[in-house]
Motif scaffolding. Sequence first.
Motif, PDB file in Angstrom:
ATOM      1  N   GLU A  52     -11.344   0.653  -2.387  1.00 22.02           N
ATOM      2  CA  GLU A  52     -11.469   1.161  -1.018  1.00 22.02           C
ATOM      3  C   GLU A  52     -10.182   1.006  -0.228  1.00 22.02           C
ATOM      4  OE1 GLU A  52     -13.615  -0.754  -2.555  1.00 22.02           O
ATOM      5  OE2 GLU A  52     -15.619   0.132  -2.392  1.00 22.02           O
ATOM      6  N   ILE A  53      -9.364   0.034  -0.599  1.00 23.28           N
ATOM      7  CA  ILE A  53      -8.086  -0.150   0.087  1.00 23.28           C
ATOM      8  C   ILE A  53      -7.224   1.072  -0.152  1.00 23.28           C
ATOM      9  CG2 ILE A  53      -6.026  -1.579   0.230  1.00 23.28           C
ATOM     10  CD1 ILE A  53      -7.664  -3.879  -0.918  1.00 23.28           C
ATOM     11  N   SER A  54      -7.188   1.473  -1.408  1.00 25.09           N
ATOM     12  CA  SER A  54      -6.453   2.685  -1.742  1.00 25.09           C
ATOM     13  C   SER A  54      -7.062   3.867  -1.002  1.00 25.09           C
ATOM     14  CB  SER A  54      -6.503   2.901  -3.254  1.00 25.09           C
ATOM     15  OG  SER A  54      -5.789   4.046  -3.606  1.00 25.09           O
ATOM     16  N   GLY A  55      -8.379   3.912  -0.957  1.00 27.27           N
ATOM     17  CA  GLY A  55      -9.067   5.017  -0.292  1.00 27.27           C
ATOM     18  C   GLY A  55      -8.589   5.235   1.127  1.00 27.27           C
ATOM     19  N   ILE A  56      -8.613   4.186   1.924  1.00 25.89           N
ATOM     20  CA  ILE A  56      -8.244   4.398   3.329  1.00 25.89           C
ATOM     21  C   ILE A  56      -6.754   4.677   3.460  1.00 25.89           C
ATOM     22  CG2 ILE A  56      -7.949   1.957   3.981  1.00 25.89           C
ATOM     23  CD1 ILE A  56      -9.352   2.949   6.712  1.00 25.89           C
ATOM     24  N   ASN A  57      -5.939   4.074   2.616  1.00 25.95           N
ATOM     25  CA  ASN A  57      -4.504   4.343   2.710  1.00 25.95           C
ATOM     26  C   ASN A  57      -4.157   5.758   2.260  1.00 25.95           C
ATOM     27  OD1 ASN A  57      -2.776   1.917   3.680  1.00 25.95           O
ATOM     28  ND2 ASN A  57      -4.375   0.995   2.421  1.00 25.95           N
ATOM     29  N   MET A  58      -4.863   6.249   1.256  1.00 28.58           N
ATOM     30  CA  MET A  58      -4.682   7.654   0.870  1.00 28.58           C
ATOM     31  C   MET A  58      -5.059   8.570   2.032  1.00 28.58           C
ATOM     32  SD  MET A  58      -6.293   8.184  -2.892  1.00 28.58           S
ATOM     33  CE  MET A  58      -5.497   7.623  -4.393  1.00 28.58           C
ATOM     34  N   ALA A  59      -6.214   8.269   2.612  1.00 29.40           N
ATOM     35  CA  ALA A  59      -6.703   9.124   3.696  1.00 29.40           C
ATOM     36  C   ALA A  59      -5.742   9.097   4.881  1.00 29.40           C
ATOM     37  CB  ALA A  59      -8.099   8.693   4.116  1.00 29.40           C
ATOM     38  N   LEU A  60      -5.170   7.933   5.147  1.00 31.32           N
ATOM     39  CA  LEU A  60      -4.204   7.851   6.248  1.00 31.32           C
ATOM     40  C   LEU A  60      -2.936   8.621   5.900  1.00 31.32           C
ATOM     41  CD1 LEU A  60      -4.655   4.129   7.370  1.00 31.32           C
ATOM     42  CD2 LEU A  60      -5.429   6.202   8.547  1.00 31.32           C
ATOM     43  N   GLY A  61      -2.534   8.551   4.643  1.00 27.36           N
ATOM     44  CA  GLY A  61      -1.370   9.329   4.212  1.00 27.36           C
ATOM     45  C   GLY A  61      -1.611  10.819   4.413  1.00 27.36           C
ATOM     46  N   ALA A  62      -2.780  11.272   3.996  1.00 33.13           N
ATOM     47  CA  ALA A  62      -3.095  12.696   4.128  1.00 33.13           C
ATOM     48  C   ALA A  62      -3.160  13.107   5.591  1.00 33.13           C
ATOM     49  CB  ALA A  62      -4.418  13.001   3.423  1.00 33.13           C
ATOM     50  N   ILE A  83     -11.089  21.657  -0.656  1.00 31.70           N
ATOM     51  CA  ILE A  83     -11.010  20.281  -0.178  1.00 31.70           C
ATOM     52  C   ILE A  83     -10.516  19.445  -1.353  1.00 31.70           C
ATOM     53  CG2 ILE A  83     -12.434  18.276   0.449  1.00 31.70           C
ATOM     54  CD1 ILE A  83     -14.259  20.224   1.960  1.00 31.70           C
ATOM     55  N   VAL A  84      -9.664  18.483  -1.100  1.00 27.15           N
ATOM     56  CA  VAL A  84      -9.336  17.548  -2.167  1.00 27.15           C
ATOM     57  C   VAL A  84     -10.203  16.307  -1.993  1.00 27.15           C
ATOM     58  CG1 VAL A  84      -7.589  15.997  -3.137  1.00 27.15           C
ATOM     59  CG2 VAL A  84      -6.994  18.361  -2.558  1.00 27.15           C
ATOM     60  N   TYR A  85     -11.005  16.027  -3.011  1.00 24.37           N
ATOM     61  CA  TYR A  85     -11.729  14.760  -3.044  1.00 24.37           C
ATOM     62  C   TYR A  85     -11.082  13.895  -4.115  1.00 24.37           C
ATOM     63  CZ  TYR A  85     -14.680  11.208  -4.905  1.00 24.37           C
ATOM     64  OH  TYR A  85     -15.094   9.998  -5.391  1.00 24.37           O
ATOM     65  N   LYS A  86     -10.698  12.693  -3.747  1.00 28.41           N
ATOM     66  CA  LYS A  86     -10.107  11.770  -4.721  1.00 28.41           C
ATOM     67  C   LYS A  86     -10.990  10.549  -4.857  1.00 28.41           C
ATOM     68  CE  LYS A  86      -6.594  12.776  -6.948  1.00 28.41           C
ATOM     69  NZ  LYS A  86      -6.680  12.871  -8.349  1.00 28.41           N
ATOM     70  N   GLN A  87     -11.251  10.155  -6.064  1.00 29.52           N
ATOM     71  CA  GLN A  87     -11.895   8.864  -6.278  1.00 29.52           C
ATOM     72  C   GLN A  87     -10.780   7.836  -6.419  1.00 29.52           C
ATOM     73  OE1 GLN A  87     -15.307   8.497  -9.017  1.00 29.52           O
ATOM     74  NE2 GLN A  87     -14.294   6.723  -9.893  1.00 29.52           N
ATOM     75  N   PRO A  88     -10.637   6.978  -5.435  1.00 26.75           N
ATOM     76  CA  PRO A  88      -9.541   6.013  -5.495  1.00 26.75           C
ATOM     77  C   PRO A  88      -9.916   4.834  -6.394  1.00 26.75           C
ATOM     78  CG  PRO A  88     -10.794   5.662  -3.502  1.00 26.75           C
ATOM     79  CD  PRO A  88     -11.454   6.820  -4.226  1.00 26.75           C
ATOM     80  N   GLU A  89      -8.946   3.997  -6.715  1.00 28.46           N
ATOM     81  CA  GLU A  89      -9.219   2.841  -7.576  1.00 28.46           C
ATOM     82  C   GLU A  89      -9.990   1.761  -6.832  1.00 28.46           C
ATOM     83  OE1 GLU A  89      -6.446   4.186  -6.763  1.00 28.46           O
ATOM     84  OE2 GLU A  89      -4.829   2.786  -6.258  1.00 28.46           O
ATOM     85  N   ARG A  96       0.793  -1.237   0.000  1.00 23.47           N
ATOM     86  CA  ARG A  96       0.000   0.000   0.000  1.00 23.47           C
ATOM     87  C   ARG A  96       0.820   1.279   0.000  1.00 23.47           C
ATOM     88  NH1 ARG A  96      -3.643  -3.400  -1.787  1.00 23.47           N
ATOM     89  NH2 ARG A  96      -3.975  -5.065  -0.295  1.00 23.47           N
ATOM     90  N   THR A  97       2.044   1.221  -0.441  1.00 25.26           N
ATOM     91  CA  THR A  97       2.866   2.434  -0.446  1.00 25.26           C
ATOM     92  C   THR A  97       2.250   3.550  -1.276  1.00 25.26           C
ATOM     93  OG1 THR A  97       4.078   1.531  -2.311  1.00 25.26           O
ATOM     94  CG2 THR A  97       5.102   1.297  -0.145  1.00 25.26           C
ATOM     95  N   LEU A  98       1.774   3.223  -2.473  1.00 27.60           N
ATOM     96  CA  LEU A  98       1.404   4.287  -3.409  1.00 27.60           C
ATOM     97  C   LEU A  98       0.168   5.072  -2.984  1.00 27.60           C
ATOM     98  CD1 LEU A  98       2.425   2.540  -6.733  1.00 27.60           C
ATOM     99  CD2 LEU A  98       3.531   4.485  -5.601  1.00 27.60           C
ATOM    100  N   PRO A  99      -0.869   4.424  -2.486  1.00 30.06           N
ATOM    101  CA  PRO A  99      -1.979   5.236  -1.966  1.00 30.06           C
ATOM    102  C   PRO A  99      -1.525   6.166  -0.836  1.00 30.06           C
ATOM    103  CG  PRO A  99      -2.714   2.994  -2.289  1.00 30.06           C
ATOM    104  CD  PRO A  99      -1.227   2.994  -2.524  1.00 30.06           C
ATOM    105  N   VAL A 100      -0.719   5.660   0.064  1.00 30.82           N
ATOM    106  CA  VAL A 100      -0.229   6.508   1.155  1.00 30.82           C
ATOM    107  C   VAL A 100       0.527   7.697   0.583  1.00 30.82           C
ATOM    108  CG1 VAL A 100       1.412   6.626   3.071  1.00 30.82           C
ATOM    109  CG2 VAL A 100      -0.136   4.655   2.881  1.00 30.82           C
TER     110      VAL A 100
END
Lengths: 286, 286, 580, 580
Positions: free
Chosen positions: C254-264, C246-252, B70-74
């Motif tokens: 839901e896994i990507s979704g939560i990991n993006m949100a955690l990154g942010a 606000i940045v809204y992203k449509q992720p590919e 999961r590196t890239l989404p983060v």
Amino acid sequence: MTLNSSVFAANHLPTWCPGCGDYGIWTALKEALVKQGIGSDDGLVVYGVGCHGNMYNWMNIYGFAGLHGRTLPVAQGVKLANHKLPVVVVSGDGDCLGEGGNHFLHAAKRNPDITVILHDNQVYGLTTGQASPTAKIGFVTKSTPDGAVDAPINPLLLAIAAGATYVARGFAGDTPGLIKLMSDAVEHKGFAVVDVLQPCVTFNKVNTYQWYRQRVYRLEDEKYVPDNKMKAIERAMEWGDRIPIGLFYKEIRPTSEDHEPALTGDPLIRVPVASEHFDSVLQEFV
Amino acid sequence: MTLNSSVFAANHLPTWCPGCGDYGIWTALKEALVKQGIGSDDGLVVYGVGCHGNMYNWMNIYGFAGLHGRTLPVAQGVKLANHKLPVVVVSGDGDCLGEGGNHFLHAAKRNPDITVILHDNQVYGLTTGQASPTAKIGFVTKSTPDGAVDAPINPLLLAIAAGATYVARGFAGDTPGLIKLMSDAVEHKGFAVVDVLQPCVTFNKVNTYQWYRQRVYRLEDEKYVPDNKMKAIERAMEWGDRIPIGLFYKEIRPTSEDHEPALTGDPLIRVPVASEHFDSVLQEFV
Amino acid sequence: MRDSIIWKIGGEAGFGIMSAGTMMARAFARVGYHTMVTNEYPSLIRGGHNLITVRISPKYFESMNREVHILVALHNPCIELHKDELNENALVVYDPKDHEWQASDFPKPVHLLPVPLMELVNTLNGSPVMRNTVTLGVTLALVGADFSILESIIRDQFKKKKQPVIDSNIALAKSGYDYVKKHFPDETSMYLSKAEKKEPQLILNASEAVGLGAYRGGVKFAAIYPMTPINSVISFFADHAKQLKIVYKQPEDEISGINMALGASFAGVRSMVASSGGGFALMVEGLSLAGIMEVPIVINLGMRVGPATGMPTWTEQGELQFVIHAGHGEFPRIVLAPSDAAEAFELTANAFNLADRYQTPVFVLTDKYLAESHWCVPMSHFKKEYTVERGKMVNESDLPADRSYKRYRLDVDDGVSPRSIPGMKNGVFFSNSYEHNEKGYVTELASERVAMANKRLKKFNAMKKDVPAPHVYGDKNADITFVSWGSSRGPVIDAMEMLRAKGRTANLVHFTWLYPFPEDEVAKLLSTAKRVIDVEQNASGQLAALIREHTGLKIGEKILKYDGRPFYPEEIVEGVEKSL
Amino acid sequence: MRDSIIWKIGGEAGFGIMSAGTMMARAFARVGYHTMVTNEYPSLIRGGHNLITVRISPKYFESMNREVHILVALHNPCIELHKDELNENALVVYDPKDHEWQASDFPKPVHLLPVPLMELVNTLNGSPVMRNTVTLGVTLALVGADFSILESIIRDQFKKKKQPVIDSNIALAKSGYDYVKKHFPDETSMYLSKAEKKEPQLILNASEAVGLGAYRGGVKFAAIYPMTPINSVISFFADHAKQLKIVYKQPEDEISGINMALGASFAGVRSMVASSGGGFALMVEGLSLAGIMEVPIVINLGMRVGPATGMPTWTEQGELQFVIHAGHGEFPRIVLAPSDAAEAFELTANAFNLADRYQTPVFVLTDKYLAESHWCVPMSHFKKEYTVERGKMVNESDLPADRSYKRYRLDVDDGVSPRSIPGMKNGVFFSNSYEHNEKGYVTELASERVAMANKRLKKFNAMKKDVPAPHVYGDKNADITFVSWGSSRGPVIDAMEMLRAKGRTANLVHFTWLYPFPEDEVAKLLSTAKRVIDVEQNASGQLAALIREHTGLKIGEKILKYDGRPFYPEEIVEGVEKSL
Ligand SMILES: Cc1ncc(C[n+]2csc(CCOP(=O)(O)OP(=O)(O)O)c2C)c(N)n1
Ligand SMILES: Cc1ncc(C[n+]2csc(CCOP(=O)(O)OP(=O)(O)O)c2C)c(N)n1
Ligand code: SF4
Ligand code: SF4
Ligand SMILES: [Mg+2]
Ligand SMILES: [Mg+2]
């Protein structure tokens, strides 16, 4: 008794929007199955979740309508358990390339003997119109009110790059062409991808039947021979005033099932549970 | 004070096997960061889970060692929250192309300003040696005792097909070459992939330093110009007696962050919470 | 004159009945009525039967009930499917071109009101979808309301369109209104009592309320993959991204979704995800990551009928125990469940403060009933004071120059250590999914592991002070004590009213804060109750199980519903009477 | 002469100590001893300190304990890290070239036994990794065993290698053996009492036992993504796929894994997945799919320290509540947790019958301690009778020619409807993640939904007859009643023995069948207990919570451990004494 497509008639009537490209795909699929001699009891269709997947309600053949994005793992599991069973996957651009993108890559890599019909309408239809991974730049949807900005995924290019062995594109407005492509795809031994340009009359007001009719041309009309990866890639990248349809690439290499030592004979579902090796395996641990 | 790579020294010593290709990659990464003027406090490295990812324990710079795959989404989430922060991803072939394959596709499609260093050793090192998605046919591992059978994923081809805008391959045995590629990748505004041929001395007895040294050649030595997709694809498919390293493809297109209307000015982390539009938004619902 | 009218309009999807419902609700809310809109539709894009129900009353109410006063049918199945539900003397509006309905087609007496909807549309050169506008005019006349209230709504609804569109819609509505006045001048049986003008009311669904609450809470990043019933959260963010920064992203996925949100969130901004059960299932590993990394995150889970794809457009409260126990390993979390759109706004905004205060995931559980029904909420509710409290965030300038800052310092009573964010001078740390020491480096020492696990679990104790006791509605000494959570509140409260009319007293112990569980308060509240009845929209009684786990008290009586439809208060009354 | 010897060997990873441990255990098991091997290693490939512990006894035992009789150090850190744990007069074997250890370096008196390991290896032209073989010979001599038992093990261990490899290993071992005999002829303090020859014993870890149990259970398909601690399940299947006609697939991720396995199961073969908590987290949506589709599946979850990546090579019992509640929506499942490798074999084989009988997911919860420790199990255990029972599978010939077969027929008392499989003539149906009717077509009708949900939930009742009461070990009337589940059994049982020696009586109520929960039996068993103590390897007492949820009984005393190391029986004894 000769098989005909009425065997697939089910109780439900389609609930797709009038004019949806899915009707043409559905018709073509039934005819392609008939052409391949596959009746209600003889094959399996695995459906994704999306408008495309609703097809299972009006399709009388063994069906598996699983989770959004997970058609290909299911299809591969089935195929390994019963490699004599014809398996077709009905999926969408969101289902197969969004939620299920990883499985698409890895299925192509393994080359299971499965046919994927990819309903490519550039939107998430069933969730009422967000951009899908194939949405072209500038395309306005509920999730991209100012127009899509990311480079679209090119399903053909991806399929070829990842190792699919039959890669074609059809158009939902061209049923005869689709029947041929799908029937050949089912016949092909290996991972066959048929990307279908599918007008969504409700959420895609750009890529209409009209729009496609003005642009599509047949590869076969140009004497294109689908046996070269580089050429196939070149054609796959063509999109604009001219959009090629037909068979882009075909190759024969052993399937995922061919590689399995356990599948040299009967399908696993017919292999009786045996314990003849139990003692010798136990002995390894003594 | 001039920056040098000793700022990255941490308390832990590397636990990679002696001779592991990860040492060379690590060295090169530190030098590349220095070249780009990025010190401990100035950037972020996001690590995958695998031998490669263990690097975070001996790397004194902001780090995020998250979930396997999961590196890239983060990294994208971070970049959207703070688009001024340099972000490098350290990932493996299993992490990035197995568990995380879908994210790789979609990151390339979006073109965030992120550099990915892909430790390509053809195995799952940390789980003690199963085949990874880049494992070549015939490669014997714990999970493929009779040799791998699936077509390997070609990370470069995939990156190009999916839309990455800087696509390069380095070799862990060639630190100077790697430094240059990594430094340029970090400098590049967009999604940069550096696939690194990484000998795993413990679980890959085939693709050794020796094996690579006999085969790699530099694209730049052949006056190759990395500005054409078709040519890049052709080179990316070359694998055998000759294996090209260097920059395959480069393109400038707007990044994921460029497209966001909210990111025209300060990064979001500096935008104060404002409620100036609250009343007008409420009014929409009356 | 009536104190409550329930109006239903049904037709195929694509007939524009959804917007008819909200326009109706808005029109009456603007002049002081309390309103509510619910919808029923199959998981299909077209075809099938879609139904909108609007309740309008000069008095406050909490839910729909089983009455139907006016039925507007845009196709025949609407009458076939709903004729058994009609009140005696209900009004039935239909186009005689579709079918010539007879009084004998109905089980009870009804007033048949044939209105040539298509003809009226054609006369004014409208398109068939505009029949919905005509029916709005018809309805206004039938309930004795002034046409002007509809006119202003039409103007606002179509304000982004051209003037001729507006004019033609008004004309269509007027033609329906006039048709009734002319042909059924004596049809006054459904006239509504007058309402007193109140402060402005918002008509919004709970997903929009979540969006508004998030904005109020200072959200800057949301990554949301489309899924019923939270698609309105996406639309809210997508439509307002530019304006609200606000940045809204449509992720590919839901896994990507939560990991993006955690990154942010890790990078320093407030962030969130939203999904339904199936999408959240894919986030479970990420949830555990947030737990060990101590990254704040708000998760809006809109429940719907499961398992798996289930009945995606129908409602259920099936994920309470799932969210409490989701994720491998043990870590703190908070679970909130609003009862209506007003609470969805408030709890979402609070969720962001809680997530930052405890550096941990906070759930806002909605469901399809909440998320797609339109609720009527007074403006002042949104103007209540709210302060963004980011919790223990370090100032860059306070970071020690000797680089001794420790992100996960252990000597904190509440288990919460001050956070730096990447890019801060002297604030380096490692956000680590492996067990780690105070700096974030990996550790496998028994003592360090236990110390860090204890630090995280200490938050549970610290949270206790924030956990409110469940809300008690009604008389403390009532004969019946209901327990419920989230969206079941409305029907229970209206059922209590009905019971009172029958001479029975009831109160309600209602949970909007589910976890950590307020065990002491609940034990106290329930141990003195005379007859406790659990009311939940699921098959197993998950709240009852939670109560028993935490208090030992067993609730014997349960009124459970899991057919996808929200409770009618009448069902709860029946449940009470049946189990006597 | 001793009745129990605990031997530890430590060094860097790559020193071959893992195989030294199992060879040691196997050698002694072959001549009648009971043995056990545990390992400790960091989540690193090389470097760090790896430790193998072997216990050997002529008598049966259940766990390790805190004694250390012989320590073999292949590098200095081994002594530094473990010298405090040594028994008085323990033997310490080391290479004097590494360090000249002095008696004064140790807190207690020890016997120092410098053995020139590297020199012995060099003399025989061996490589440095072969020092482990030398130490095996050394150890044999120190415990007074016959060299021949080692020789036969070496032959078997290297049987796939060439004869010179075998010969050289035997020579190395012999040189170690002889060195001791020659230089420390009087060192007999650790001589083991003789064991009686027993039936053949298998030395295997619980993951291998899961593999064997699956084979016994007729598994034909497994899709497993690599993850500690279940990698031995993968190796078992990969190595035996051809011989046993099993397809093992390495999926691209765990989501694919469970969906592949469900596809294979739906198609008609027994199939399974395995993972640890993080990988299972990704399967949660698929679990819910199995629930609604009623597809049998066996899930082996090997728990390790969480949350997230946690401490991947250390043990914990942290996922009990997670697996019970995982998945959106409500559907039946069964949760089993073996206590050792013997039960792992048995329960896995049974799991396949249960999964087919109830057409639903069945969990086999192991953990790192079970899955990577090597257990000694008598051959006869594997030869117990077992019959593959596929449950309600239709015969193709019984399918009605009028095509009236209904896969999900409702009129079944146990909720289980007869299955056809794709390809059967007249057996068409739809395996549907949407709520469906008897044929499998979608339905959103309230009545059909409720009927189908009830059918699925009926399985819970049907299962009740299969749910065994928890196993009670020890005297029913003991003063202390422990409760535990899964892998905690061994240390508790050994602790009971220690308590007995101290004059205290204890029994154990032990769960290997966790869900559906045997509530009546447990209520009965525990309500008469004098002092109940919950023993679990997690921080919150998940079994205790489960007991309270289902019986209302609160267990006040808990002995919990969550540092990643399995319990020592002594810790349990201390726990009992401390909380007095
Ligand atoms: C895990 C999960 N996430 C999201 C959804 C919601 N969902 C249902 S269909 C769909 C998109 C369908 O798009 P596509 O595959 O392109 O199909 P189309 O409707 O366009 O035919 C989504 C996101 C879901 N069912 N499951
Ligand atoms: C969800 C999940 N699945 C599996 C694992 C186990 N796991 C840890 S590392 C790894 C593979 C690493 O391979 P790669 O990315 O190639 O890294 P390398 O060790 O070769 O550097 C796996 C499968 C995990 N940590 N999480
Ligand atoms: S929304 Fe689009 S894809 Fe879906 S049924 Fe309608 S036209 Fe077809
Ligand atoms: S196992 Fe391979 S990749 Fe991992 S540290 Fe050792 S050499 Fe490097
Ligand atoms: Mg689509
Ligand atoms: Mg690798």
